[in-house]
Write a protein that holds these residues in place. Structure first.
Motif, PDB file in Angstrom:
ATOM      1  N   ALA A   1      -4.084   5.963  -0.184  1.00 44.38           N
ATOM      2  CA  ALA A   1      -3.752   4.591  -0.566  1.00 44.38           C
ATOM      3  C   ALA A   1      -3.749   3.643   0.622  1.00 44.38           C
ATOM      4  O   ALA A   1      -3.759   2.420   0.448  1.00 44.38           O
ATOM      5  CB  ALA A   1      -2.377   4.553  -1.247  1.00 44.38           C
ATOM      6  N   LEU A   2      -3.733   4.190   1.836  1.00 46.36           N
ATOM      7  CA  LEU A   2      -3.680   3.350   3.036  1.00 46.36           C
ATOM      8  C   LEU A   2      -5.076   2.873   3.419  1.00 46.36           C
ATOM      9  O   LEU A   2      -5.999   3.676   3.621  1.00 46.36           O
ATOM     10  CB  LEU A   2      -3.065   4.120   4.208  1.00 46.36           C
ATOM     11  N   SER A   3      -5.232   1.559   3.525  1.00 42.43           N
ATOM     12  CA  SER A   3      -6.463   0.978   4.047  1.00 42.43           C
ATOM     13  C   SER A   3      -6.422   1.020   5.573  1.00 42.43           C
ATOM     14  O   SER A   3      -5.436   1.473   6.169  1.00 42.43           O
ATOM     15  CB  SER A   3      -6.603  -0.466   3.572  1.00 42.43           C
ATOM     16  N   ARG A   4      -7.461   0.540   6.212  1.00 42.55           N
ATOM     17  CA  ARG A   4      -7.436   0.521   7.681  1.00 42.55           C
ATOM     18  C   ARG A   4      -6.349  -0.427   8.190  1.00 42.55           C
ATOM     19  O   ARG A   4      -5.760  -0.202   9.237  1.00 42.55           O
ATOM     20  CB  ARG A   4      -8.804   0.136   8.236  1.00 42.55           C
ATOM     21  N   PHE A   5      -6.064  -1.473   7.417  1.00 39.10           N
ATOM     22  CA  PHE A   5      -4.978  -2.370   7.803  1.00 39.10           C
ATOM     23  C   PHE A   5      -3.627  -1.695   7.594  1.00 39.10           C
ATOM     24  O   PHE A   5      -2.679  -1.940   8.342  1.00 39.10           O
ATOM     25  CB  PHE A   5      -5.055  -3.677   7.000  1.00 39.10           C
ATOM     26  N   GLY A   6      -3.539  -0.853   6.559  1.00 40.99           N
ATOM     27  CA  GLY A   6      -2.316  -0.100   6.345  1.00 40.99           C
ATOM     28  C   GLY A   6      -2.054   0.872   7.477  1.00 40.99           C
ATOM     29  O   GLY A   6      -0.924   0.994   7.967  1.00 40.99           O
ATOM     30  N   TRP A   7      -3.117   1.594   7.917  1.00 41.31           N
ATOM     31  CA  TRP A   7      -2.970   2.503   9.057  1.00 41.31           C
ATOM     32  C   TRP A   7      -2.593   1.735  10.311  1.00 41.31           C
ATOM     33  O   TRP A   7      -1.758   2.184  11.104  1.00 41.31           O
ATOM     34  CB  TRP A   7      -4.272   3.276   9.278  1.00 41.31           C
TER      35      TRP A   7
ATOM     36  N   GLU B   1       0.806  -1.218   0.000  1.00 41.68           N
ATOM     37  CA  GLU B   1       0.000   0.000   0.000  1.00 41.68           C
ATOM     38  C   GLU B   1       0.843   1.274   0.000  1.00 41.68           C
ATOM     39  O   GLU B   1       0.416   2.292  -0.539  1.00 41.68           O
ATOM     40  CB  GLU B   1      -0.930   0.011   1.224  1.00 41.68           C
TER      41      GLU B   1
END
Length: 298
Positions: A218-224, A40
């Motif tokens: 581009a960051l999903s909640r999993f990325g955050w 991501e």
């Protein structure tokens, strides 16, 4: 991971061992988390920015505990050199390595650091390379060869840049560790860690922002969640626990305890990312363990 500060001989402490397990487990879990985040966000931005925020958090923690952030006169250039190697070199190199390597492969290559410490100590500190140390290098190279040959020639050539980056990061940490021992940086542990992270990660973050131009969207909640983990757990909690473990355990015990990092990294990568655990991976892990064990006993 960072340069190991000198620690006196201390009796084994259950609390110290608990701190060591927390630090090693947190660092091991970070390998698959970093690998996921690369899907991501680019490596330099994600690693550099998390390190900068982590440095600020450690600095605030140091002030809250009454530790001074003042750098003693004449120590700036030594601190900058050690931080650039131990933190900047590791953060940038390992982030780039994961573009080509699986998380488990990067974790295995990361524990070759004690071998490079033993070798770098010869020209820098005058500690000659003994036969056991030379043997440890040979065994480590055998472990690396097991990784390189794990998927055939095409696969090996494809991941060669990642292997070179990972080894470059390990060598940087090894050199930084030896220089730290030579320079004897006299600062409180949390303050030293905050400065090292800041000095090492700020240039990486700036280069990443300019070159990679990351997009927050581009960051999903999993990325955050991954970014938060890298900031609060990898760069803050793990370093606090590491220094707490060093204050309660002999340095050699703490160093050997970090062998938990690749074990956790390999197993976590298999569980979290569904990375295959091949025979070559297991062979490389075992062989590299042997090399590190020899290096730590010499």
């Amino acid at each position: 991971m960072t340069a190991v500060p000198a620690a006196g001989r201390a009796p084994l402490s259950p609390l110290g061992l608990a701190f060591l397990v927390v630090a090693s487990t947190g660092w091991g879990l970070n390998f698959p988390i970093m690998k996921f985040l690369l899907s991501e966000w680019p490596p330099l931005c994600s690693r550099g920015l998390c390190g900068v925020v982590g440095a600020l958090a450690l600095g605030l923690m140091a002030v809250a505990r009454g530790q001074t952030l003042r750098v003693p006169p004449g120590m700036w250039w030594r601190l900058a050199l050690v931080s650039t190697l131990s933190i900047g070199g590791w953060v940038a190199s390992m982030g780039l390595a994961l573009i080509w390597l699986r998380a488990s492969e990067a974790a295995v290559l990361g524990i070759t650091i004690p071998v490079w410490v033993a070798l770098v100590a010869w020209p820098v500190l005058g500690e000659r390379v003994s036969l056991p140390r030379a043997l440890s290098l040979a065994v480590a190279l055998a472990g690396i060869a097991a990784l390189i040959g794990g998927g055939g020639l095409d696969a090996s050539l494809g991941k060669l840049p990642g292997i070179l980056f990972a080894l470059a990061g390990a060598v940087c940490v090894g050199l930084g560790t030896v220089l730290t021992k030579s320079f004897k940086l006299a600062m409180p542990p949390l303050s030293l860690a905050a400065w090292q992270l800041g000095i090492g990660c700020v240039p990486i973050a700036i280069i990443g922002v300019v070159i990679e131009q990351p997009q927050l969207a581009a960051l999903s909640r999993f990325g955050w969640a991954s970014m938060i983990y890298m900031t609060l757990i990898q760069f803050c909690l793990c370093y606090v626990c590491w220094f707490a473990a060093l204050a309660r355990l002999p340095a050699a015990t703490a160093s050997i305890g970090t062998l938990l990092v690749p074990v956790v990294g390999v197993l976590a990568a298999a569980a979290m990312l569904r990375e295959p655990l091949s025979t070559s991976d297991i062979a490389a892990l075992v062989v590299t363990f042997a090399a590190v064990a020899v290096a730590l006993r010499t």
